[in-house]
Design an enzyme around this catalytic site. Structure first.
Site, PDB file in Angstrom:
ATOM      1  N   GLY A 193       0.851  -1.206   0.000  1.00  0.00           N
ATOM      2  CA  GLY A 193       0.000   0.000   0.000  1.00  0.00           C
ATOM      3  C   GLY A 193       0.872   1.237   0.000  1.00  0.00           C
ATOM      4  N   ALA A 194       2.035   1.109  -0.652  1.00  0.00           N
ATOM      5  CA  ALA A 194       3.096   2.113  -0.502  1.00  0.00           C
ATOM      6  C   ALA A 194       2.807   3.438  -1.182  1.00  0.00           C
ATOM      7  CB  ALA A 194       4.415   1.535  -1.022  1.00  0.00           C
ATOM      8  N   SER A 220      -8.179  -0.738  12.370  1.00  0.00           N
ATOM      9  CA  SER A 220      -8.967   0.484  12.156  1.00  0.00           C
ATOM     10  C   SER A 220      -9.906   0.627  13.346  1.00  0.00           C
ATOM     11  CB  SER A 220      -9.807   0.351  10.877  1.00  0.00           C
ATOM     12  OG  SER A 220     -10.808   1.353  10.841  1.00  0.00           O
ATOM     13  N   TYR A 257     -15.450  -4.545   5.837  1.00  0.00           N
ATOM     14  CA  TYR A 257     -14.188  -3.898   6.227  1.00  0.00           C
ATOM     15  C   TYR A 257     -13.952  -4.059   7.736  1.00  0.00           C
ATOM     16  CZ  TYR A 257     -10.851  -0.023   6.908  1.00  0.00           C
ATOM     17  OH  TYR A 257      -9.764   0.747   7.245  1.00  0.00           O
ATOM     18  N   ALA A 258     -15.000  -3.779   8.531  1.00  0.00           N
ATOM     19  CA  ALA A 258     -14.865  -3.891   9.990  1.00  0.00           C
ATOM     20  C   ALA A 258     -14.498  -5.320  10.380  1.00  0.00           C
ATOM     21  CB  ALA A 258     -16.162  -3.454  10.672  1.00  0.00           C
ATOM     22  N   ALA A 259     -15.139  -6.302   9.709  1.00  0.00           N
ATOM     23  CA  ALA A 259     -14.842  -7.713  10.016  1.00  0.00           C
ATOM     24  C   ALA A 259     -13.392  -8.037   9.678  1.00  0.00           C
ATOM     25  CB  ALA A 259     -15.793  -8.625   9.239  1.00  0.00           C
ATOM     26  N   LYS A 261     -10.871  -5.979   9.641  1.00  0.00           N
ATOM     27  CA  LYS A 261      -9.952  -5.298  10.561  1.00  0.00           C
ATOM     28  C   LYS A 261     -10.031  -5.895  11.975  1.00  0.00           C
ATOM     29  CE  LYS A 261      -8.234  -2.381   7.569  1.00  0.00           C
ATOM     30  NZ  LYS A 261      -6.823  -2.462   7.151  1.00  0.00           N
ATOM     31  N   ILE A 276      -8.399   9.545   8.850  1.00  0.00           N
ATOM     32  CA  ILE A 276      -7.126  10.151   8.439  1.00  0.00           C
ATOM     33  C   ILE A 276      -7.313  10.663   7.015  1.00  0.00           C
ATOM     34  CG2 ILE A 276      -4.636   9.745   8.176  1.00  0.00           C
ATOM     35  CD1 ILE A 276      -5.746   9.137  11.041  1.00  0.00           C
TER      36      ILE A 276
HETATM   37  N1  LIG Z   1      -7.442   6.696   5.990  1.00  0.00           N
HETATM   38  C1  LIG Z   1      -8.099   6.311   7.059  1.00  0.00           C
HETATM   39  O1  LIG Z   1      -8.900   7.083   7.629  1.00  0.00           O
HETATM   40  C2  LIG Z   1      -7.904   4.937   7.632  1.00  0.00           C
HETATM   41  C3  LIG Z   1      -8.578   4.609   8.811  1.00  0.00           C
HETATM   42  C4  LIG Z   1      -8.403   3.352   9.373  1.00  0.00           C
HETATM   43  C5  LIG Z   1      -7.545   2.431   8.781  1.00  0.00           C
HETATM   44  N2  LIG Z   1      -6.913   2.755   7.631  1.00  0.00           N
HETATM   45  C6  LIG Z   1      -6.038   1.742   7.032  1.00  0.00           C
HETATM   46  O2  LIG Z   1      -4.788   2.298   6.722  1.00  0.00           O
HETATM   47  C7  LIG Z   1      -4.212   1.597   5.608  1.00  0.00           C
HETATM   48  C8  LIG Z   1      -3.759   2.620   4.580  1.00  0.00           C
HETATM   49  O3  LIG Z   1      -4.906   3.347   4.127  1.00  0.00           O
HETATM   50  P1  LIG Z   1      -4.835   4.746   3.351  1.00  0.00           P
HETATM   51  O4  LIG Z   1      -5.728   5.667   4.047  1.00  0.00           O
HETATM   52  O5  LIG Z   1      -3.426   5.119   3.090  1.00  0.00           O
HETATM   53  O6  LIG Z   1      -5.594   4.309   2.005  1.00  0.00           O
HETATM   54  P2  LIG Z   1      -5.300   4.669   0.486  1.00  0.00           P
HETATM   55  O7  LIG Z   1      -6.530   4.278  -0.236  1.00  0.00           O
HETATM   56  O8  LIG Z   1      -4.776   6.040   0.355  1.00  0.00           O
HETATM   57  O9  LIG Z   1      -4.126   3.641   0.143  1.00  0.00           O
HETATM   58  C9  LIG Z   1      -4.318   2.260   0.018  1.00  0.00           C
HETATM   59  C10 LIG Z   1      -3.256   1.750  -0.939  1.00  0.00           C
HETATM   60  O10 LIG Z   1      -3.372   0.322  -1.023  1.00  0.00           O
HETATM   61  C11 LIG Z   1      -3.130  -0.031  -2.374  1.00  0.00           C
HETATM   62  N3  LIG Z   1      -3.715  -1.341  -2.636  1.00  0.00           N
HETATM   63  C12 LIG Z   1      -5.030  -1.697  -2.583  1.00  0.00           C
HETATM   64  N4  LIG Z   1      -5.158  -2.998  -2.888  1.00  0.00           N
HETATM   65  C13 LIG Z   1      -3.917  -3.478  -3.134  1.00  0.00           C
HETATM   66  C14 LIG Z   1      -3.404  -4.740  -3.479  1.00  0.00           C
HETATM   67  N5  LIG Z   1      -4.196  -5.807  -3.677  1.00  0.00           N
HETATM   68  N6  LIG Z   1      -2.059  -4.875  -3.649  1.00  0.00           N
HETATM   69  C15 LIG Z   1      -1.250  -3.812  -3.481  1.00  0.00           C
HETATM   70  N7  LIG Z   1      -1.674  -2.588  -3.130  1.00  0.00           N
HETATM   71  C16 LIG Z   1      -2.991  -2.416  -2.976  1.00  0.00           C
HETATM   72  C17 LIG Z   1      -3.787   1.068  -3.194  1.00  0.00           C
HETATM   73  O11 LIG Z   1      -3.273   1.115  -4.517  1.00  0.00           O
HETATM   74  C18 LIG Z   1      -3.425   2.289  -2.366  1.00  0.00           C
HETATM   75  O12 LIG Z   1      -2.193   2.855  -2.787  1.00  0.00           O
HETATM   76  C19 LIG Z   1      -5.300   0.652   5.089  1.00  0.00           C
HETATM   77  O13 LIG Z   1      -5.060  -0.663   5.570  1.00  0.00           O
HETATM   78  C20 LIG Z   1      -6.566   1.215   5.705  1.00  0.00           C
HETATM   79  O14 LIG Z   1      -7.571   0.226   5.862  1.00  0.00           O
HETATM   80  C21 LIG Z   1      -7.056   3.989   7.039  1.00  0.00           C
END
Ligand SMILES: NC(=O)c1ccc[n+]([C@@H]2O[C@H](COP(=O)([O-])OP(=O)(O)OC[C@H]3O[C@@H](n4cnc5c(N)ncnc54)[C@H](O)[C@@H]3O)[C@@H](O)[C@H]2O)c1
Length: 247
Positions: free
Chosen positions: A16-17, A141, A154-156, A158, A186
């Site tokens: 998810g970089a 999350s 999603y909740a399940a 996490k 975030i």
């Molecule tokens: N942003 C928030 O408010 C929030 C809240 C709670 C948890 N999270 C968690 O934080 C983590 C990062 O979220 P974020 O906000 O940066 O989201 P984001 O959508 O900005 O980034 C997610 C990234 O994951 C990549 N991705 C998705 N499926 C993929 C796969 N199969 N293989 C490789 N890459 C894949 C996407 O291309 C994207 O770059 C996630 O696990 C998310 O569930 C985020």
């Protein structure tokens, strides 16, 4: 640099970089001296993150839930930085909106596949390659603690990550530590529509009265990987401005 936050010579594997939070993790760990192995689906964005970091970085564009892509990342990492990984952070995730009754098998499987199965696969492949003293930080999350209307899948997923984190902490200690972060809201592309629909209500319930920034999650991930958290394992840290407080 404070020695506790000096990651020179350490290697991070991050999925998810190119996401909002993933980019900040990559930048912070890189700034702290780490070698970085980046993985994301989005090849063009991944190349831009790789080019920005420029040195001590390799990237694999592909599905982070696929064993072949994971093996390629591990192979490229060891060819570039030597055997042994120190930190693994599976940050890839998706957050579609759909009530449980409207969620078909395909969507349910897709969410579980990326948010949970992919983490299992990545950790199973990388743990045997991890150095003593290494650390894993999983992404849970607030939804995994208190549920989330119209995001039950999603909740399940996490909630399962929280259980996986605790179970793994038992299995890989004392060699490795395993913790999770549980972000609230975030500001990243993931929550744009949620913020547009429910932002005001969420802010009124948040003591710090704002959304979080991705860098404020990245710094907690770095803390959990660092020696400053050397006696922490099996824990989940909330990063949510007080939106949800759990005992
Ligand atoms: N942003 C928030 O408010 C929030 C809240 C709670 C948890 N999270 C968690 O934080 C983590 C990062 O979220 P974020 O906000 O940066 O989201 P984001 O959508 O900005 O980034 C997610 C990234 O994951 C990549 N991705 C998705 N499926 C993929 C796969 N199969 N293989 C490789 N890459 C894949 C996407 O291309 C994207 O770059 C996630 O696990 C998310 O569930 C985020």
């Amino acid at each position: 640099m404070n020695a506790r936050f000096d990651f020179t010579g350490k290697t991070l594997l991050l999925t998810g970089a190119t996401g909002g939070i993933g980019r900040q993790i990559a930048a912070l760990f890189h700034q702290s001296g780490a070698n970085i192995i980046l993985m994301d689906l989005d090849a063009a964005q991944l190349e831009s993150v790789r080019a920005q970091l420029a040195v001590r970085v390799v990237a694999v564009a592909g599905d982070a839930t696929a064993s072949e892509a994971i093996q390629e990342a591990l192979r490229l990492g060891s060819a570039s930085f030597g055997e042994g990984i120190d930190f693994v952070v599976p940050a890839a995730g998706i957050y579609p909106e759909s009530s449980i009754l409207d969620t078909g098998e395909d969507l349910w499987r897709k969410v579980m596949s990326i948010n949970l199965d992919g983490v299992y696969r990545l950790l199973q492949a990388s743990i045997p390659r991890m150095n003593d003293g290494g650390a894993i930080v999983n992404f849970a999350s607030v939804a995994g603690h208190r549920g989330s209307k119209n995001h039950g899948h999603y909740a399940a997923s996490k909630g399962a990550i929280l259980a996986l984190t605790r179970s793994l902490a038992h299995e890989v200690g004392p060699k490795l530590r395993v913790n999770a972060v549980s972000p609230g809201t975030i500001r990243t592309p993931m929550v744009e529509s949620l913020v547009a629909a429910k932002g005001a209500a969420m802010l009124s319930e948040t003591p710090l009265a704002r959304y979080g920034e991705a860098a404020e999650v990245a710094s907690v991930v770095a803390f959990l990987c660092s020696d400053a958290a050397s006696f922490m394992t099996g824990e989940a840290l909330h990063v949510n401005g007080g939106l949800f407080m759990a005992g």
